[in-house]
Design a protein around this motif. Structure first.
Motif: not given
Lengths: 141, 449
Positions: A51, A83-85, A120, B42-44, B137
């Motif tokens: 992130i 990461c998911p972001n 995902l 799961g995305q922040v 978060r």
């Protein structure tokens, strides 16, 4: 923790993928970082995509998208963490590229990247290629 | 101690006020407006941080004019609408509205004073939650799109486009399901999970990982294309290309279209003109072909998607061969032309080599699949006009006389037909095309061309 890096190459397509010569590498924000005909861009992403380096990733990806480019290839073979972001950023980037009539290909995703995409359940949203032969047909003429 | 809520999505995003997004070289493509902010599970989305813990490199944005607020108001997240300029008051320049997109990414390391609070606030809305590993978060709990709604960060799994897909929305790509309450205009594309279009697909391109429903049909130019991974349902279809891995159901007529159906094809109206490839049952209720004799082809007995792949490879091969020929002729003109053409010649040659390998592999897969042709059939309770061409596997026939209430199937490597089209004791399943002819249904003659 592996440092994040993003290098864009200039040169012949396959020479770029096989060469480890540092002289051929340029900074990601170099405005004409593309193949000789400026229609295909190969970008090698490496390190951890967490992130914290999200702004760098977004800015780097945006810099690749120009009116001349028809194909953008992101080499994910050296990505150690996704990461998911970062995945969300890639999805929005894919929407941005596809929405403009261009093409985005994820090339040789590493096991970590592939695992995240599979978990995902969004791997099918991307064009993923594993070999140079598969990429060859995608190259604009 | 002040807190700062850092956002990892655009809090000012307003889908009603979009502008084309500028590319790196300053060019703009009017077909893309960034209509949706995709997020994944799961995305922040936001993170609450102590201001003192924010590392160096973060700077403050220009502070807005100070407003007097009470203590209670200071703790409430400011709704986006409060800070967002209304369309009436906006100065209308592209530069002012470009702030919401490009500048957000450039300014992610700047503090927005609107989101500085005296006490911790977590504006989590539907489908949002706290990260169990880091409670400061807010994360998305599902794939969808993210926005501020009534002061809360909200993730929605279903995207409702309450207008046409045109220059006001741009091309749309979404991770979840989409419902369009209008038409899809020519030249625009839509991509999602399952897609429902209440209007008409009018020359646009629709791609779905699941199924597609077009309540007002598909019409238009040859560019109208629907690609689906699941069952597709259309009210009617005209001059379009439909590619689906599942079944295809058309409630009305299907005119002059190319259909590639991985499952069964059911047309409740008439099938007139064009080609239909299916890998199961083809059922046409009213009519196949027409009195004028427009060519109508029905092909069964193999996977249509493999056939389509072969077609595309053949087209690619032809294109590359022509390019190779062109550059070869050009290279003969002189050394300067030869030098200029050399990279194109090399690229074309390598592409042709790869295409040939792919063609061999695709052809092997295609012919292996043709051994299952026996289970396919065409069922037409209505009329079949002369001129209709039917092929099942390697067998082929062309209808000579008008027929009614008839079915066609493969019998001893030739196409035979029988009456009636539907019998009560058919063991028939539309989804996989498996059926067994009734013992009482007569299987007549061989319909020879």
């Amino acid at each position: 923790m592996n440092p994040f890096a993003h290098k864009t190459f200039i040169g012949d397509f396959f020479d770029v993928l096989n060469s480890t010569d540092e002289e051929h590498q340029t900074d990601a924000l170099f405005p004409s970082g593309c193949t000789k005909r400026r229609e295909a861009v190969i970008s090698i992403l490496s390190g951890d995509f967490g992130i914290k380096n999200l702004p760098d990733l977004t800015v780097s990806l945006d810099a690749l998208l120009t009116s001349l480019v028809r194909l953008i290839v992101l080499d994910l073979s050296q990505v150690t963490e996704l990461c998911p972001n970062a995945v969300g950023t890639l999805i929005n980037y894919q929407a941005s590229v596809e929405g403009r009539g261009k093409r985005l290909i994820l090339f040789r995703p590493s096991s970590a990247a592939a695992k995240t995409l599979a978990e995902l359940n969004i791997a099918h949203m991307f064009e993923i290629r594993q070999t140079e032969q598969d990429l060859l047909l995608a190259l604009p003429d | 101690m002040p807190y700062y809520l850092q956002h990892y999505f655009m809090p000012d995003f307003n889908h009603k006020h979009l502008r084309p997004v500028v590319m790196a070289d300053g060019a703009v493509n009017a077909h893309y407006l960034g209509y949706v902010q995709n997020v994944v599970a799961g995305q922040v989305l936001a993170e609450l941080r102590h201001i003192e813990s924010i590392p160096e490199g973060f700077t403050a944005q220009d502070a807005p004019p100070e407003e007097e607020t009470t203590q209670a108001e200071a703790n409430i997240p400011l709704p986006v609408e409060k800070g967002f300029p209304s369309p009436e008051n906006a100065d209308g320049t592209a530069a002012s509205e470009d702030k919401s997109h490009r500048a957000f990414h450039m300014n992610m390391r700047k503090m927005d004073p609107r989101f500085i609070y005296n006490n911790p606030v977590f504006p989590q809305g539907p489908n949002c939650g706290r990260d169990p590993q880091n409670p400061n978060r807010i994360i998305a709990l599902c794939n969808g799109y993210c926005f501020y709604h009534q002061g809360l960060i909200t993730v929605k799994k279903l995207l409702n486009v309450r207008q046409d897909v045109n220059f006001r929305t741009g091309n749309i790509m979404f991770v979840g399901d989409i419902v369009v309450h209008g038409d899809v205009f020519p030249g625009f594309s839509l991509s999602g999970g399952n897609v429902m279009i209440k209007g008409r697909i009018d020359g646009g391109v629709v791609k779905a990982r699941g199924g597609v429903i077009a309540e007002s049909g598909v019409k238009g130019a040859p560019t109208a294309t629907v690609r689906a991974g699941g069952t597709t349902r259309l009210s009617y279809c005209e001059k379009a290309r439909i590619i689906t891995q599942g079944n295809l159901v058309i409630d009305g007529p299907c005119l002059h279209s190319d259909l590639f159906v991985g499952g069964s094809l059911i047309i409740k109206g008439r099938l007139q003109g064009g080609t239909a490839h299916a890998n199961g049952l083809v059922y046409v209720k009213e009519q196949v072909g027409d009195v004028q004799g427009a060519t109508t082809r029905i092909s069964l007995g193999y996977n249509p998607l493999d056939f389509l792949h072969l077609q595309e490879l053949n087209e690619l091969y032809e294109e590359q061969s022509q390019k190779l020929q062109y550059h070869t002729n050009k290279a003969r003109k002189g050394p300067l032309f030869a030098e200029e053409s050399a990279p194109f010649l090399e690229l074309a040659s390598r592409k042709i080599a790869v295409i040939k390998e792919m063609q061999h592999a695709a052809w092997r897969r295609f012919t292996a699949d043709m051994r299952k042709a026996g289970r396919n059939r065409v069922v037409v309770p209505g009329k079949v006009y002369p001129g209709v061409e039917i092929s099942i596997g390697r067998a082929y026939t062309k209808i000579i006389d008008e027929q009614r209430d008839v079915f066609y199937c493969l019998h001893e490597d030739e196409i035979a037909h029988g009456f009636p089209a539907l019998a009560k004791d058919y063991a028939f399943s539309p989804s996989d095309g498996e059926s067994a002819p009734s013992e009482n249904a007569p299987l007549k003659g061989r319909n020879k061309s």
